[in-house]
Design an enzyme around this catalytic site. Structure first.
Site, PDB file in Angstrom:
ATOM      1  N   LYS A  50      42.605  29.782  86.251  1.00 29.46           N
ATOM      2  CA  LYS A  50      42.171  28.903  85.154  1.00 29.46           C
ATOM      3  C   LYS A  50      41.389  27.683  85.730  1.00 29.46           C
ATOM      4  CE  LYS A  50      44.600  25.653  83.453  1.00 29.46           C
ATOM      5  NZ  LYS A  50      45.607  24.670  82.895  1.00 29.46           N
ATOM      6  N   ASP A 101      44.077  28.982  79.019  1.00 33.94           N
ATOM      7  CA  ASP A 101      45.194  27.989  79.010  1.00 33.94           C
ATOM      8  C   ASP A 101      45.967  28.364  78.005  1.00 33.94           C
ATOM      9  OD1 ASP A 101      43.801  27.441  76.694  1.00 33.94           O
ATOM     10  OD2 ASP A 101      43.691  25.357  77.006  1.00 33.94           O
TER      11      ASP A 101
END
Length: 259
Positions: free
Chosen positions: A148, A166
C-alpha cells in the site's frame, strides 16, 4: 447529485430487487460496470489527489509511514517540523531516536513508527544510495513499507500507476461487487484486472475520497450517492435522499479518514 429513486422503494423491496439483478452479472458485465463507476468517480472528483503534504519522494514515503492508524490531517500537522529537521535519508538514519519519537508522538504508535523511519532511512543509504527507488519490488524491502505504502509513493511521487488498497478502497471495492476478497493484495489484483492500468493511481484517490465523503464504513449515504444505481450494496446505509445528504462530508476535515 443524489440519485432519484421511485417513491415506492423506501430502501426495501426495490433495493432488494436491484441487488438481485447483480447476482447474474457476467464477468464482462462487471468489467463494464466497474469502468462506468470509474468514469463517474472521475466526474465527481476531478481534483482528487493524495491528501498527504510532500514535495519529494522521501517526504511522501515518510508521511505515508506515519499515516498508519491515524489521519492525513494529523500527519500534515507533524511533517513540517520533521521535514525541516531531516532533509535527506542520511539525516533520518543519523537522527536521535528520542528526539524523533517526540516529534511524531501525536501520530500514535510513535516508537514503532520511529523504528520504521530509522530502518527505512538506513536501508536507503546502504542499498539505494540514499534515494527512494521507483520500483515496487525494492520499496517493499524497506522497513515499514508494504504494498500500500509503495503504491502511494509510486503513483504520487513517480507517476507510476499503482492501486492503493487502504480500508476505504477495500470497502468500496467489495460494495461495488468488484471483489469479495479481504486480503489487500488479492483486492489489488482483482480490481487491476477490471480497470486500465493508466487509471490505477487516479482511481485509488477517487475511491478514497468517495469513501471519506459519502460511502462511510458505518452508515453510507446511499440516497445521496450518484453511483447508487450501479452499486449492489445500495441500501446498506441511509436511502432517504434528504437524510443521506446530511451525512455527506465536505471540506478539508474529510481528510480525517484513517486507514
Amino acid at each position: 447529485m443524489p440519485v432519484t429513486w421511485p417513491a415506492s422503494h423506501k430502501g426495501g423491496p426495490y433495493a432488494e430487487r436491484m441487488v438481485r439483478s447483480f447476482a447474474t452479472e457476467t464477468a464482462l458485465g462487471r468489467t463494464r460496470r466497474a469502468r462506468r463507476i470509474s468514469r463517474e468517480l472521475a466526474e465527481l472528483y476531478p481534483d482528487a489527489h493524495c491528501e498527504l503534504d510532500f514535495s519529494n519522494p522521501l517526504e511522501l514515503l515518510v508521511a505515508t509511514i506515519l499515516s498508519a492508524q491515524t489521519t492525513d490531517v494529523r500527519v500534515n500537522m507533524v511533517t513540517p517540523v520533521l521535514f525541516a529537521k531531516y532533509r535527506t535519508a542520511a539525516d533520518y538514519a543519523a537522527a536521535d531516536r528520542a528526539e524523533m519519537e517526540t516529534i511524531v508522538a501525536s501520530t500514535g504508535f510513535f516508537r514503532a513508527k520511529t523504528n520504521s523511519l530509522l530502518g527505512m532511512a538506513q536501508a536507503l543509504c546502504e542499498r539505494f544510495g540514499g534515494e527512494v527507488p521507483p520500483r515496487l519490488e525494492d520499496l517493499v524491502t524497506l522497513p515499514g513499507v508494504g504494498r500500500k505504502t509503495a503504491n502511494v509513493v509510486l503513483g504520487n511521487a513517480f507517476g507510476i500507476p499503482g492501486i492503493t488498497v487502504d480500508t476505504h478502497f477495500g470497502r468500496l471495492s467489495r460494495r461495488f461487487g468488484w471483489t469479495t476478497e479481504e486480503d489487500p493484495v488479492k483486492v489489488e489484483h482483482e480490481v487491476g484486472a477490471l480497470i486500465p492500468k493508466k487509471e490505477w493511481t487516479d482511481l485509488s484517490q477517487r475511491m478514497i475520497w468517495h469513501g471519506r465523503r459519502v460511502c462511510f464504513a458505518r452508515k453510507p449515504a446511499c440516497g445521496a450517492c450518484s453511483l447508487a444505481q450501479m452499486c449492489p450494496a445500495f441500501g446498506e446505509g441511509e436511502t432517504d435522499p434528504v437524510k443521506a445528504a446530511k451525512l455527506v462530508k465536505t471540506g478539508p476535515a474529510v481528510a480525517a479518514g484513517a486507514d
